[in-house]
Scaffold this motif. Structure first.
Motif, mmCIF file in Angstrom:
data_model
loop_
_atom_site.group_PDB
_atom_site.id
_atom_site.type_symbol
_atom_site.label_atom_id
_atom_site.label_comp_id
_atom_site.label_asym_id
_atom_site.label_seq_id
_atom_site.Cartn_x
_atom_site.Cartn_y
_atom_site.Cartn_z
ATOM 1 N N ALA A 218 95.102 22.819 17.419
ATOM 2 C CA ALA A 218 95.971 23.337 16.363
ATOM 3 C C ALA A 218 95.645 24.792 16.042
ATOM 4 O O ALA A 218 96.516 25.561 15.621
ATOM 5 C CB ALA A 218 95.841 22.486 15.112
ATOM 6 N N VAL A 219 94.399 25.178 16.245
ATOM 7 C CA VAL A 219 94.005 26.580 16.054
ATOM 8 C C VAL A 219 94.257 27.381 17.328
ATOM 9 O O VAL A 219 94.777 28.511 17.293
ATOM 10 C CB VAL A 219 92.528 26.673 15.635
ATOM 11 N N GLY A 220 93.896 26.818 18.474
ATOM 12 C CA GLY A 220 94.026 27.548 19.729
ATOM 13 C C GLY A 220 95.455 27.756 20.186
ATOM 14 O O GLY A 220 95.756 28.774 20.840
ATOM 15 N N PHE A 221 96.360 26.839 19.861
ATOM 16 C CA PHE A 221 97.756 26.949 20.320
ATOM 17 C C PHE A 221 98.414 28.227 19.808
ATOM 18 O O PHE A 221 98.893 29.051 20.600
ATOM 19 C CB PHE A 221 98.528 25.700 19.868
ATOM 20 N N PRO A 222 98.461 28.459 18.493
ATOM 21 C CA PRO A 222 99.085 29.706 18.026
ATOM 22 C C PRO A 222 98.236 30.952 18.309
ATOM 23 O O PRO A 222 98.790 32.031 18.554
ATOM 24 C CB PRO A 222 99.264 29.481 16.525
ATOM 25 N N LEU A 223 96.915 30.813 18.281
ATOM 26 C CA LEU A 223 96.076 31.981 18.546
ATOM 27 C C LEU A 223 96.271 32.499 19.967
ATOM 28 O O LEU A 223 96.220 33.722 20.207
ATOM 29 C CB LEU A 223 94.611 31.644 18.311
ATOM 30 N N SER A 224 96.478 31.598 20.907
ATOM 31 C CA SER A 224 96.710 32.047 22.283
ATOM 32 C C SER A 224 97.997 32.858 22.385
ATOM 33 O O SER A 224 98.056 33.845 23.130
ATOM 34 C CB SER A 224 96.754 30.844 23.228
ATOM 35 N N GLU A 225 99.019 32.464 21.629
ATOM 36 C CA GLU A 225 100.278 33.233 21.659
ATOM 37 C C GLU A 225 100.141 34.569 20.941
ATOM 38 O O GLU A 225 100.869 35.527 21.258
ATOM 39 C CB GLU A 225 101.394 32.401 21.030
ATOM 40 N N CYS B 13 91.324 13.357 17.358
ATOM 41 C CA CYS B 13 91.381 14.192 16.157
ATOM 42 C C CYS B 13 90.629 15.500 16.361
ATOM 43 O O CYS B 13 91.129 16.581 16.006
ATOM 44 C CB CYS B 13 90.784 13.436 14.965
ATOM 45 N N ARG B 14 89.452 15.428 16.918
ATOM 46 C CA ARG B 14 88.644 16.638 17.091
ATOM 47 C C ARG B 14 89.258 17.581 18.119
ATOM 48 O O ARG B 14 89.253 18.803 17.938
ATOM 49 C CB ARG B 14 87.221 16.234 17.487
ATOM 50 N N LEU B 15 89.798 17.032 19.204
ATOM 51 C CA LEU B 15 90.497 17.877 20.163
ATOM 52 C C LEU B 15 91.745 18.495 19.544
ATOM 53 O O LEU B 15 92.058 19.672 19.789
ATOM 54 C CB LEU B 15 90.875 17.055 21.408
ATOM 55 N N ALA B 16 92.478 17.717 18.745
ATOM 56 C CA ALA B 16 93.699 18.230 18.129
ATOM 57 C C ALA B 16 93.404 19.339 17.128
ATOM 58 O O ALA B 16 94.169 20.303 17.012
ATOM 59 C CB ALA B 16 94.461 17.093 17.450
ATOM 60 N N MET B 17 92.292 19.231 16.392
ATOM 61 C CA MET B 17 91.952 20.294 15.450
ATOM 62 C C MET B 17 91.634 21.591 16.183
ATOM 63 O O MET B 17 91.988 22.686 15.724
ATOM 64 C CB MET B 17 90.783 19.850 14.556
ATOM 65 N N ARG C 76 94.286 13.850 11.780
ATOM 66 C CA ARG C 76 95.630 13.276 11.915
ATOM 67 C C ARG C 76 96.703 14.332 11.670
ATOM 68 O O ARG C 76 97.725 14.369 12.364
ATOM 69 C CB ARG C 76 95.778 12.106 10.943
ATOM 70 N N TYR C 77 96.481 15.183 10.662
ATOM 71 C CA TYR C 77 97.414 16.292 10.456
ATOM 72 C C TYR C 77 97.469 17.181 11.700
ATOM 73 O O TYR C 77 98.543 17.651 12.105
ATOM 74 C CB TYR C 77 96.986 17.125 9.246
ATOM 75 N N ALA C 78 96.317 17.438 12.307
ATOM 76 C CA ALA C 78 96.269 18.309 13.486
ATOM 77 C C ALA C 78 97.016 17.688 14.660
ATOM 78 O O ALA C 78 97.718 18.390 15.400
ATOM 79 C CB ALA C 78 94.820 18.593 13.861
ATOM 80 N N MET C 79 96.899 16.377 14.852
ATOM 81 C CA MET C 79 97.633 15.726 15.948
ATOM 82 C C MET C 79 99.133 15.850 15.745
ATOM 83 O O MET C 79 99.886 16.105 16.699
ATOM 84 C CB MET C 79 97.204 14.262 16.059
ATOM 85 N N LEU C 80 99.582 15.675 14.506
ATOM 86 C CA LEU C 80 101.013 15.844 14.232
ATOM 87 C C LEU C 80 101.443 17.289 14.457
ATOM 88 O O LEU C 80 102.521 17.552 15.027
ATOM 89 C CB LEU C 80 101.314 15.420 12.790
ATOM 90 N N ALA C 81 100.618 18.241 14.036
ATOM 91 C CA ALA C 81 100.971 19.656 14.177
ATOM 92 C C ALA C 81 101.059 20.064 15.644
ATOM 93 O O ALA C 81 102.013 20.754 16.050
ATOM 94 C CB ALA C 81 99.944 20.521 13.451
ATOM 95 N N VAL C 82 100.099 19.651 16.443
ATOM 96 C CA VAL C 82 100.112 20.017 17.865
ATOM 97 C C VAL C 82 101.313 19.384 18.568
ATOM 98 O O VAL C 82 101.989 20.029 19.391
ATOM 99 C CB VAL C 82 98.792 19.598 18.524
ATOM 100 N N ALA D 167 102.386 29.257 24.690
ATOM 101 C CA ALA D 167 101.099 28.706 25.106
ATOM 102 C C ALA D 167 101.297 27.746 26.274
ATOM 103 O O ALA D 167 102.254 26.955 26.283
ATOM 104 C CB ALA D 167 100.432 27.985 23.947
ATOM 105 N N PRO D 168 100.476 27.817 27.287
ATOM 106 C CA PRO D 168 100.620 26.883 28.414
ATOM 107 C C PRO D 168 100.388 25.441 27.969
ATOM 108 O O PRO D 168 99.453 25.153 27.219
ATOM 109 C CB PRO D 168 99.553 27.356 29.402
ATOM 110 N N SER D 169 101.241 24.567 28.423
ATOM 111 C CA SER D 169 101.125 23.142 28.100
ATOM 112 C C SER D 169 101.859 22.352 29.162
ATOM 113 O O SER D 169 102.515 22.916 30.046
ATOM 114 C CB SER D 169 101.706 22.849 26.710
#
Length: 343
Positions: free
Chosen positions: A152-159, A145-149, A260-266, A172-174
């Motif tokens: 969830a912020v870093g994924f779009p911010l990197s783009e 959960c903490r990694l996903a949160m 949990r929301y963040a895991m689904l979003a990522v 975003a690299p993945s």
């Protein structure tokens, strides 16, 4: 004589020819009577209270380790955990009266999930709680959960902010999108740091102020406190909902729900970009760029929530229905909209 009475004057040898054998006879009787008399004599009370000597067969006391004794005396005892508020004490069996999952009532409630812990809504369709330790599962979920949160912020911010050489075709690299050489090096270093953190804290001690507080909060449930406890609260937000067990559980509930929301979003963002080869910041631009449309869409959603609600999911078919007072609310909304249009 030995019997007491008057004492006769001594007799000389000249006055009694039988004196010497009688004197020797008396000495023999006296020597025999003295030890016998001691065997029948009662001991003084002061002497009778003395403890008996240790038997020869009794083992000697064990040797004392002086170094361990000094270490135990030099280390101060741990302060006692503060007592929890009895009125808001967390007790087991919150969901004992139901046999279905509160998250998805079509599924049965697992035996290990009784609502005692934050984020527990009785949902475990794959039966992990039957095969694994519950504390281990909670710790694993909170770390994800903490990694996903963060992701969830870093994924779009990197783009939005990263230079083009750090992105893979603007995405975003993945694992699904691929990496450039600089982004792979950064991801490798980041995951190495996270791995070291996991390793170094996997067996961390919870004998901390927050750990003792958690053990007190959860004492009626188990002795392990709460999972994810790093004794970390630099902004002092943990007691925002109340400085009691129920308030702290509420804050943990917020964390695990947002996680949990963040895991689904990522997961959605990663699969979307892998399938469409289009950055999410471009596909869903109104969520990532300033605009007036998004706030306007929130208004009808809020109004609909005041009028309708979802029927009991345990009863099929599941449908929208008027909530209590919903029809009157709908009538007022329609009158207001019609009045605004006519004006």
């Amino acid at each position: 004589t030995f019997g007491g009475g008057s004492r006769s004057p001594p007799t000389t040898c000249s006055s009694s020819p039988h004196f010497q054998p009688m004197k020797f006879h008396h000495l023999l009787l006296a020597s025999a009577a003295c030890p016998a008399a001691h065997s029948f004599t009662t001991l003084s009370p002061r002497l009778s209270n003395l403890a008996p000597l240790r038997s020869v067969a009794e083992p000697a006391p064990a040797a004392v380790d002086i170094s361990k004794l000094e270490a135990s005396l030099s280390s101060p005892p741990a302060p006692p955990a503060p007592e929890a508020d009895a009125a808001n004490q967390i007790v087991p069996g919150r969901y004992d009266s139901v046999d279905y999952s509160l998250a998805f009532p079509a599924f049965p409630k697992p035996p290990a999930l009784d609502g005692s812990h934050a984020g527990d809504f009785g949902f475990d369709p794959l039966g992990f709680t039957d095969s694994f330790d519950l504390y281990y599962l909670q710790e694993s979920e909170l770390r994800h959960c903490r990694l996903a949160m963060l992701a969830a912020v870093g994924f779009p911010l990197s783009e939005l902010l990263a230079p083009s050489w750090a992105l893979k075709d603007g995405m975003a690299p993945s694992v699904l999108n691929g990496f450039t050489l600089p982004s792979f090096a950064f991801v490798f270093l980041a995951f190495s740091a996270f791995g070291y953190l996991d390793y170094s804290t996997s067996l961390r001690s919870t004998d901390t102020p927050m750990g003792r507080l958690h053990r007190s909060d959860m004492s009626a449930v188990w002795k392990f406190g709460v999972a994810g406890d790093y004794n970390f609260d630099p902004l002092n937000l943990y007691n925002s909902f109340g400085d009691d067990p129920a308030g702290r559980k509420g804050m943990r509930q917020v964390e695990v729900t947002q996680g949990r929301y963040a895991m689904l979003a990522v997961a959605f963002m990663a699969f979307w970009e892998a399938s469409t080869h289009t950055p999410v910041t471009q596909s869903f631009g109104m969520f990532f760029h300033p605009n007036a449309l998004l706030p306007l869409l929130a208004v009808p959603a809020w109004l609909a929530a005041q009028v309708y609600e979802v029927s009991d999911p345990r009863e099929f078919p599941i449908r929208l229905k008027y909530r209590q007072g919903g029809e009157e609310t709908e009538r007022v909304i329609k009158q207001g909209v019609n009045g605004a249009v006519e004006a």
